[in-house]
Design a protein around this motif. Structure first.
Motif, PDB file in Angstrom:
ATOM      1  N   UNK A   1       0.826  -1.203   0.000  1.00 21.11           N
ATOM      2  CA  UNK A   1       0.000   0.000   0.000  1.00 21.11           C
ATOM      3  C   UNK A   1       0.862   1.255   0.000  1.00 21.11           C
ATOM      4  N   UNK A   2       1.933   1.243   0.793  1.00 19.99           N
ATOM      5  CA  UNK A   2       2.808   2.425   0.886  1.00 19.99           C
ATOM      6  C   UNK A   2       3.652   2.616  -0.369  1.00 19.99           C
ATOM      7  N   UNK A   3       3.887   1.538  -1.112  1.00 24.39           N
ATOM      8  CA  UNK A   3       4.656   1.607  -2.363  1.00 24.39           C
ATOM      9  C   UNK A   3       6.003   2.283  -2.157  1.00 24.39           C
ATOM     10  N   UNK A   4       6.693   1.903  -1.081  1.00 25.83           N
ATOM     11  CA  UNK A   4       8.022   2.443  -0.825  1.00 25.83           C
ATOM     12  C   UNK A   4       8.058   3.721  -0.020  1.00 25.83           C
ATOM     13  N   UNK A   5       6.910   4.257   0.337  1.00 23.11           N
ATOM     14  CA  UNK A   5       6.855   5.497   1.106  1.00 23.11           C
ATOM     15  C   UNK A   5       6.796   5.193   2.596  1.00 23.11           C
ATOM     16  N   UNK A   6       7.195   6.169   3.417  1.00 23.17           N
ATOM     17  CA  UNK A   6       7.240   5.925   4.854  1.00 23.17           C
ATOM     18  C   UNK A   6       6.505   6.972   5.679  1.00 23.17           C
ATOM     19  N   UNK A   7       6.049   8.063   5.059  1.00 28.85           N
ATOM     20  CA  UNK A   7       5.373   9.100   5.828  1.00 28.85           C
ATOM     21  C   UNK A   7       3.971   8.668   6.225  1.00 28.85           C
ATOM     22  N   UNK A   8       3.435   9.185   7.338  1.00 25.77           N
ATOM     23  CA  UNK A   8       2.085   8.819   7.774  1.00 25.77           C
ATOM     24  C   UNK A   8       1.034   9.195   6.734  1.00 25.77           C
ATOM     25  N   UNK A   9      -0.044   8.408   6.697  1.00 25.61           N
ATOM     26  CA  UNK A   9      -1.156   8.707   5.796  1.00 25.61           C
ATOM     27  C   UNK A   9      -1.913   9.928   6.310  1.00 25.61           C
ATOM     28  N   UNK A  10      -2.214  10.846   5.435  1.00 24.79           N
ATOM     29  CA  UNK A  10      -2.922  12.071   5.812  1.00 24.79           C
ATOM     30  C   UNK A  10      -4.422  11.868   5.619  1.00 24.79           C
ATOM     31  N   UNK A  11      -5.171  11.876   6.728  1.00 20.55           N
ATOM     32  CA  UNK A  11      -6.625  11.714   6.670  1.00 20.55           C
ATOM     33  C   UNK A  11      -7.266  13.067   6.414  1.00 20.55           C
ATOM     34  N   UNK A  12      -8.133  13.144   5.428  1.00 19.19           N
ATOM     35  CA  UNK A  12      -8.847  14.383   5.138  1.00 19.19           C
ATOM     36  C   UNK A  12     -10.340  14.083   5.114  1.00 19.19           C
ATOM     37  N   UNK A  13     -11.185  14.995   5.594  1.00 24.36           N
ATOM     38  CA  UNK A  13     -12.625  14.714   5.686  1.00 24.36           C
ATOM     39  C   UNK A  13     -13.378  14.894   4.376  1.00 24.36           C
ATOM     40  N   UNK A  14     -12.865  15.724   3.488  1.00 21.78           N
ATOM     41  CA  UNK A  14     -13.568  16.023   2.241  1.00 21.78           C
ATOM     42  C   UNK A  14     -12.669  15.741   1.050  1.00 21.78           C
ATOM     43  N   UNK A  15     -13.256  15.231  -0.014  1.00 21.05           N
ATOM     44  CA  UNK A  15     -12.491  14.944  -1.215  1.00 21.05           C
ATOM     45  C   UNK A  15     -12.068  16.243  -1.896  1.00 21.05           C
ATOM     46  N   UNK A  16     -10.803  16.326  -2.241  1.00 24.68           N
ATOM     47  CA  UNK A  16     -10.298  17.521  -2.906  1.00 24.68           C
ATOM     48  C   UNK A  16     -10.780  17.570  -4.356  1.00 24.68           C
ATOM     49  N   UNK A  17     -10.956  18.760  -4.866  1.00 22.51           N
ATOM     50  CA  UNK A  17     -11.379  18.923  -6.254  1.00 22.51           C
ATOM     51  C   UNK A  17     -10.326  18.314  -7.176  1.00 22.51           C
ATOM     52  N   UNK A  18     -10.777  17.550  -8.123  1.00 19.27           N
ATOM     53  CA  UNK A  18      -9.861  16.912  -9.062  1.00 19.27           C
ATOM     54  C   UNK A  18      -9.215  15.647  -8.534  1.00 19.27           C
ATOM     55  N   UNK A  19      -9.712  15.107  -7.396  1.00 21.36           N
ATOM     56  CA  UNK A  19      -9.164  13.878  -6.839  1.00 21.36           C
ATOM     57  C   UNK A  19      -9.805  12.672  -7.526  1.00 21.36           C
ATOM     58  N   UNK A  20      -9.043  12.029  -8.389  1.00 17.27           N
ATOM     59  CA  UNK A  20      -9.539  10.856  -9.110  1.00 17.27           C
ATOM     60  C   UNK A  20      -8.817   9.587  -8.658  1.00 17.27           C
ATOM     61  N   UNK A  21      -8.276   9.608  -7.438  1.00 19.28           N
ATOM     62  CA  UNK A  21      -7.459   8.504  -6.954  1.00 19.28           C
ATOM     63  C   UNK A  21      -8.269   7.272  -6.584  1.00 19.28           C
TER      64      UNK A  21
END
Length: 209
Positions: free
Chosen positions: A66-86
């Motif tokens: 899931x992290x795909x080689x990354x180590x920083x904490x996951x940032x939880x956000x309450x609302x979907x950002x505009x243009x977020x197609x993830x």
């Protein structure tokens, strides 16, 4: 698997009558049923001859993927950002429904839906303080337990502090929000002298579950 196991794949291996859309992730199956899928697929003649064995990922393997080689904490956000197609749906509003696998872009390892679509069973038993004393490299979870670890991030749960649903169910319980993906291990196949393996079409990542 680059995708969660689909309804179509589950039908082909375990239950031809299982309901749902062919390309949607299979859900509403127990941990035991997920294990049975992996065992039955591993026993298939083509897979056995090719030395391919299937299992559930450990929680540590899932986390790494899931992290795909990354180590920083996951940032939880309450609302979907505009243009977020993830396709990420870890507590973000508005919620996203279950979709066919591969509907959203993959992560940096080419894996889909680890932070969206269905939650996923892992191989591990759950114990709240396990990682305080686990092996540093490739921990495989406690030897025994009562509930199994599931991982992911969909519209159903909003984090560890959510008490609406218990996020780690016992292995005999199913949920319409929990599926799984399979890990493929390559094992050496011993063959009698003078006998060669039959030629077959190589597996592609899209069919690796």
């Amino acid at each position: 698997g680059i995708h969660e196991v689909t309804v179509g794949q589950y039908r082909a291996v375990i239950d031809p009558e299982f309901p749902g859309g062919e390309t949607f992730p299979v859900v509403d199956i127990s941990w035991h049923q997920a294990i049975a899928f992996c065992e039955q697929l591993s026993a298939h003649t083509v897979e056995a001859r090719a030395g391919r064995r299937y299992r559930l990922p450990t929680e540590a393997e899932w986390e790494y993927a899931c992290r795909a080689g990354r180590s920083e904490p996951y940032v939880w956000i309450p609302q979907r950002r505009q243009g977020d197609f993830s396709g990420e749906a870890a507590g973000i509003q508005p919620p996203l429904p279950l979709t066919p696998v591969g509907s959203y872009p993959p992560n940096d390892l080419g894996l889909y839906d680890l932070r969206g679509n269905a939650w996923e069973w892992t191989a591990d038993w759950y114990e709240w303080d396990y990682y305080q004393r686990s092996p540093w490299s490739d921990p495989t979870g406690p030897e025994t337990g009562y509930i199994k670890v599931i991982r992911g991030g969909d519209w159903r749960f909003v984090g560890e502090v959510c008490h609406i649903d218990y996020p780690m169910p016992p292995p005999w319980k199913s949920s319409p929000y929990v599926g799984f993906r399979a890990v493929c291990e390559l094992v050496k196949v011993e063959r009698p002298s003078g006998i060669t393996a039959p030629r077959e079409r190589p597996q592609t990542p899209e069919t690796s579950e």
